[in-house]
Design a protein around this motif. Structure first.
Motif, PDB file in Angstrom:
ATOM      1  N   UNK A 235       0.830  -1.214   0.000  1.00  9.67           N
ATOM      2  CA  UNK A 235       0.000   0.000   0.000  1.00  9.67           C
ATOM      3  C   UNK A 235       0.863   1.261   0.000  1.00  9.67           C
ATOM      4  N   UNK A 236       1.960   1.249   0.782  1.00 17.19           N
ATOM      5  CA  UNK A 236       2.856   2.413   0.790  1.00 17.19           C
ATOM      6  C   UNK A 236       3.505   2.612  -0.580  1.00 17.19           C
TER       7      UNK A 236
ATOM      8  N   UNK B  62       1.523   9.279  -5.941  1.00 17.88           N
ATOM      9  CA  UNK B  62       1.866  10.660  -5.623  1.00 17.88           C
ATOM     10  C   UNK B  62       3.127  11.148  -6.336  1.00 17.88           C
ATOM     11  N   UNK B  63       3.760  10.266  -7.110  1.00 21.21           N
ATOM     12  CA  UNK B  63       4.972  10.671  -7.830  1.00 21.21           C
ATOM     13  C   UNK B  63       4.633  11.823  -8.768  1.00 21.21           C
TER      14      UNK B  63
END
Length: 125
Positions: A31-32, A39-40
């Motif tokens: 998930x991380x 979000x990159x």
């Protein structure tokens, strides 16, 4: 915020924390990683790099095309009246556009040929 909204928010936080505690480490790592990828920044993508190269190249090509178009000489049509040289060159020839000429002109071509050969000598008598 009113009381029902506060209650709903508190309940959602409690459920999230309970689920986060019960989550296995492998799933948490996945998930991380997914969150980092999501979000990159778009600056890291190949499409953004391609856009950075093509946008200036396209603008340069457009400017060069406009400059070439504006610098090319403009040919203006000449007047419809023939000059003396043009009239002398076309004596004895058929009109360039036979479809636009009068069709009765071409009915007695032998007569016009005879007239061209003998017309001056006969007319002077």
């Amino acid at each position: 915020m009113n009381a029902p909204d506060n209650h709903l928010e508190r309940r959602a936080r409690e459920l999230y924390r309970e689920a986060a505690v019960q989550l296995d480490p492998a799933m948490a790592a996945r998930l991380r990683a997914a969150r980092r990828d999501a979000l990159a920044s778009p600056r890291d993508s190949w499409a953004h790099r391609l856009l950075q190269l093509l946008l200036p190249a396209g603008a340069f090509a457009a400017i060069a095309f406009v400059a070439l178009f504006l610098s090319s000489p403009v040919q203006r049509p000449t007047s419809a009246a023939p000059t003396v040289m043009q009239a002398a060159d076309t004596e004895g020839e058929l009109p360039p556009d036979a479809a636009a000429a009068d069709p009765t002109l071409y009915q007695n071509m032998e007569f016009y040929g005879w007239l061209a050969k003998n017309g001056d000598s006969e007319a002077s008598r």
